[in-house]
Design a protein around this motif. Structure first.
Motif, short mmCIF file in Angstrom:
data_model
loop_
_atom_site.label_atom_id
_atom_site.label_comp_id
_atom_site.label_asym_id
_atom_site.label_seq_id
_atom_site.Cartn_x
_atom_site.Cartn_y
_atom_site.Cartn_z
N SER A 214 0.84 -1.19 0.00
CA SER A 214 0.00 0.00 0.00
C SER A 214 0.88 1.24 0.00
CB SER A 214 -0.92 0.01 1.22
OG SER A 214 -0.15 -0.04 2.41
N THR A 215 0.36 2.31 -0.58
CA THR A 215 1.11 3.56 -0.64
C THR A 215 1.22 4.19 0.75
OG1 THR A 215 1.22 5.75 -1.64
CG2 THR A 215 -0.97 4.90 -1.16
N GLU A 216 2.30 4.92 0.97
CA GLU A 216 2.47 5.64 2.23
C GLU A 216 2.02 7.09 2.10
OE1 GLU A 216 6.45 5.23 3.62
OE2 GLU A 216 6.29 3.07 3.92
N THR A 217 1.50 7.45 0.93
CA THR A 217 1.01 8.82 0.72
C THR A 217 -0.35 8.98 1.37
OG1 THR A 217 2.21 8.94 -1.38
CG2 THR A 217 0.44 10.54 -1.03
N LEU A 254 -9.10 17.72 -14.87
CA LEU A 254 -9.39 17.33 -13.49
C LEU A 254 -9.65 15.82 -13.38
CD1 LEU A 254 -9.79 18.34 -10.61
CD2 LEU A 254 -12.21 18.70 -11.15
N ASP A 255 -10.44 15.27 -14.30
CA ASP A 255 -10.74 13.84 -14.26
C ASP A 255 -9.47 13.00 -14.36
OD1 ASP A 255 -13.39 14.29 -13.98
OD2 ASP A 255 -13.95 13.82 -16.06
N ALA A 256 -8.54 13.43 -15.21
CA ALA A 256 -7.29 12.69 -15.39
C ALA A 256 -6.46 12.72 -14.12
CB ALA A 256 -6.49 13.27 -16.55
N LYS A 257 -6.46 13.86 -13.42
CA LYS A 257 -5.71 13.96 -12.16
C LYS A 257 -6.31 13.05 -11.10
CE LYS A 257 -4.06 18.74 -12.68
NZ LYS A 257 -3.95 20.06 -12.02
N ILE A 258 -7.63 13.02 -11.02
CA ILE A 258 -8.31 12.16 -10.03
C ILE A 258 -8.03 10.69 -10.32
CG2 ILE A 258 -10.56 11.44 -9.13
CD1 ILE A 258 -11.55 14.30 -9.72
N LYS A 259 -8.14 10.30 -11.59
CA LYS A 259 -7.87 8.91 -11.96
C LYS A 259 -6.43 8.51 -11.65
CE LYS A 259 -11.33 8.50 -15.64
NZ LYS A 259 -11.56 8.35 -17.11
N SER A 264 -2.81 5.26 -8.24
CA SER A 264 -1.59 5.12 -7.43
C SER A 264 -1.88 4.54 -6.05
CB SER A 264 -0.88 6.46 -7.30
OG SER A 264 -1.64 7.35 -6.48
N GLY A 265 -3.17 4.39 -5.72
CA GLY A 265 -3.53 3.79 -4.43
C GLY A 265 -3.77 4.79 -3.33
N VAL A 266 -3.70 6.09 -3.64
CA VAL A 266 -3.96 7.13 -2.63
C VAL A 266 -5.45 7.14 -2.31
CG1 VAL A 266 -3.85 9.59 -2.11
CG2 VAL A 266 -2.02 8.51 -3.41
N LYS A 267 -5.77 7.17 -1.03
CA LYS A 267 -7.18 7.08 -0.61
C LYS A 267 -7.88 8.43 -0.67
CE LYS A 267 -10.12 5.28 3.09
NZ LYS A 267 -10.16 4.62 4.42
N TYR A 268 -7.16 9.51 -0.37
CA TYR A 268 -7.79 10.84 -0.28
C TYR A 268 -7.16 11.84 -1.25
CZ TYR A 268 -9.98 9.25 4.04
OH TYR A 268 -10.72 8.56 4.96
N ALA A 269 -8.00 12.77 -1.71
CA ALA A 269 -7.53 13.87 -2.55
C ALA A 269 -8.06 15.17 -1.96
CB ALA A 269 -8.02 13.70 -3.97
N ILE A 270 -7.20 16.19 -1.98
CA ILE A 270 -7.59 17.54 -1.56
C ILE A 270 -7.58 18.44 -2.78
CG2 ILE A 270 -6.97 19.54 -0.15
CD1 ILE A 270 -5.55 17.60 1.77
N PHE A 271 -8.68 19.16 -2.99
CA PHE A 271 -8.78 20.03 -4.16
C PHE A 271 -8.54 21.47 -3.72
CE2 PHE A 271 -11.23 16.26 -4.94
CZ PHE A 271 -10.92 15.92 -6.24
N ILE A 272 -7.60 22.11 -4.40
CA ILE A 272 -7.26 23.50 -4.08
C ILE A 272 -7.34 24.33 -5.35
CG2 ILE A 272 -5.54 25.09 -3.16
CD1 ILE A 272 -4.39 22.85 -1.52
N LEU A 284 -12.07 17.68 0.73
CA LEU A 284 -11.35 16.42 0.96
C LEU A 284 -12.24 15.30 0.45
CD1 LEU A 284 -8.96 14.84 2.27
CD2 LEU A 284 -10.36 14.72 4.35
N LYS A 285 -11.75 14.55 -0.53
CA LYS A 285 -12.56 13.50 -1.14
C LYS A 285 -11.96 12.12 -0.89
CE LYS A 285 -14.66 12.00 -5.51
NZ LYS A 285 -14.95 12.37 -6.91
N ASN A 286 -12.79 11.20 -0.42
CA ASN A 286 -12.39 9.81 -0.29
C ASN A 286 -12.52 9.17 -1.68
OD1 ASN A 286 -12.47 6.94 0.07
ND2 ASN A 286 -12.87 7.25 2.25
N LEU A 287 -11.40 8.83 -2.29
CA LEU A 287 -11.43 8.32 -3.67
C LEU A 287 -11.99 6.91 -3.77
CD1 LEU A 287 -7.95 9.65 -4.89
CD2 LEU A 287 -10.22 10.65 -5.26
#
Length: 309
Positions: A214-217, A254-259, A264-272, A284-287
Motif C-alpha cells: 500500500s502507498t504511504e502517501t 481534473l478527471d485525469a488527475k483524479i484517476k 496510485s492507491g492514494v485514498k484521499y484527494a484535496i482540491f485546491i 477532501l474526497k475519499n477516492l
C-alpha cells in the motif's frame, strides 16, 4: 544488469536483472548440495510451497556415456540437446519425429528408452539422498535435463514452476569445472546458478505470492487552475503536521488527475483552487467511496491523521 538481443516474450525481456550464485574450488558433491539448497531456500523465503515448484537434476557425464555408447557424433549430440531443451513446447509426435530425423529410428528408440528410466545414476542418487536429508523435498531426477552442454561438465539442474498458467523453467545451473580455464588460468572446480528477476516475478504472480504493497502517501493535492504558488502555505502546513502529501501540478484535466491519484492507491484527494483559497476551506474526497467534506487546514490534518488508524 543484463541485456539480450532477441524478441521479448513472457519470461524473457531485452533487459533484466540476474542473481548469480557460485561456489569455487570444491570438487565434491558438497558444493552441488549447497548450491541447490540456496536455490530452494530463496523460493521458500518468498513463501513458495514445496509442491509449487520442482528442482529437476541430471548428470551430463552419465548422459554423455549413453550418447557415446549409441555412437552419436557431435552434430547429433547438439541436435539432441536442442530438442530436449524444446521438448516441453512440442507435442510428443513432433518431438519423436524430430528425434528420428536427427539420429535415426533405432537410436531414437534407444534414447527414448533411456529417458524413460526412473533409476538415477549413482552420483544423482547420492545427491538426492543428501538434499532430502537437508529438507529439500522438491528435488527429482530428470534424465532429459541437458542445459549448456558446451560448458557444464556434470550435474545440472533446472527449477520449474508447477502452476498451470506458468508451467516452465524459471532458472537453473550446474557444475562447470572447465569454464574458468578458458580465460587462461588454472582450472577451478565450480558450481553455480543464475536467477533472473523476470521469471521470478512470473512465478510469484502465478502462485499468488506477490505482497500487496500500500502507498504511504496520505493524500494527493489536486490543483485547480494556476494556484501552485498560493497553495504552498496549505501544502507546507500539512507536511509540517507529519503528513505525506503528493502534489499534482500538471495541466491535465481534473478527471485525469483524479484517476491518476486513485490508480496510485492514494485514498484521499484535496482540491485546491481559487475559490478554496478565498474561503480557507478545502474539499477532501475519499477516492474509494466518493464521499466529500469541506474542511479548514487544521481539520484536514486531523481527518487525514485519523484515517491512518
Amino acid at each position: 544488469n543484463l541485456w539480450r538481443y532477441e524478441r521479448p516474450q513472457r519470461g524473457r525481456l531485452r533487459e533484466h536483472w540476474q542473481l548469480n550464485v557460485d561456489i569455487f574450488g570444491v570438487e565434491g558433491l558438497e558444493a552441488d548440495v549447497e548450491i541447490i539448497q540456496i536455490a530452494d531456500a530463496i523460493l521458500k523465503t518468498y513463501g513458495a510451497k514445496p509442491d509449487s515448484y520442482k528442482i529437476r537434476v541430471n548428470s551430463l557425464k552419465s548422459a554423455e556415456a549413453v550418447y557415446k555408447d549409441l555412437r552419436l557424433d557431435q552434430v547429433q549430440h547438439r541436435a539432441v540437446a536442442k530438442l530436449l531443451d524444446k521438448r516441453a513446447r512440442m507435442s510428443e509426435t513432433e518431438f519423436n519425429s524430430s528425434l528420428k530425423e536427427a539420429v535415426g529410428q533405432k537410436t531414437a528408440d534407444d534414447l527414448l528408452e533411456y529417458w524413460s528410466k526412473e533409476q538415477p545414476p549413482e552420483n544423482i542418487a547420492a545427491l538426492l539422498n543428501l538434499l532430502e536429508k537437508a529438507g529439500v523435498s522438491s528435488i527429482v531426477f530428470d534424465p532429459e535435463i541437458a542445459r549448456g552442454m558446451d560448458y557444464y561438465t556434470d550435474i545440472v539442474f533446472e527449477v520449474f514452476d508447477e502452476s498451470a498458467e506458468n508451467n516452465r523453467a524459471m532458472f537453473g545451473g550446474g557444475r562447470y569445472d572447465g569454464l574458468v580455464a578458458e580465460f587462461g588460468v588454472e582450472p577451478v572446480p565450480t558450481v553455480g546458478f543464475g536467477m533472473g528477476d523476470v521469471t521470478l516475478l512470473n512465478f510469484l504472480e502465478s502462485n499468488g505470492l506477490l505482497p500487496k504493497l500500500s502507498t504511504e502517501t496520505d493524500t494527493a493535492v489536486i490543483l485547480i487552475g494556476d494556484v501552485f504558488e498560493d497553495a504552498q502555505t496549505v501544502i507546507s502546513e500539512l507536511r509540517r503536521q507529519g503528513l505525506n502529501v503528493a502534489v499534482d501540478p500538471t495541466n491535465r484535466k481534473l478527471d485525469a488527475k483524479i484517476k491518476s491519484a486513485a490508480k496510485s492507491g492514494v485514498k484521499y484527494a484535496i482540491f485546491i483552487g481559487e475559490q478554496e483559497l478565498k474561503t480557507g476551506k478545502y474539499r477532501l474526497k475519499n477516492l474509494e467511496t466518493g464521499q466529500e467534506q469541506e474542511l479548514e487546514t487544521a481539520e484536514l490534518a486531523q481527518a487525514l491523521e485519523s484515517s491512518r488508524v
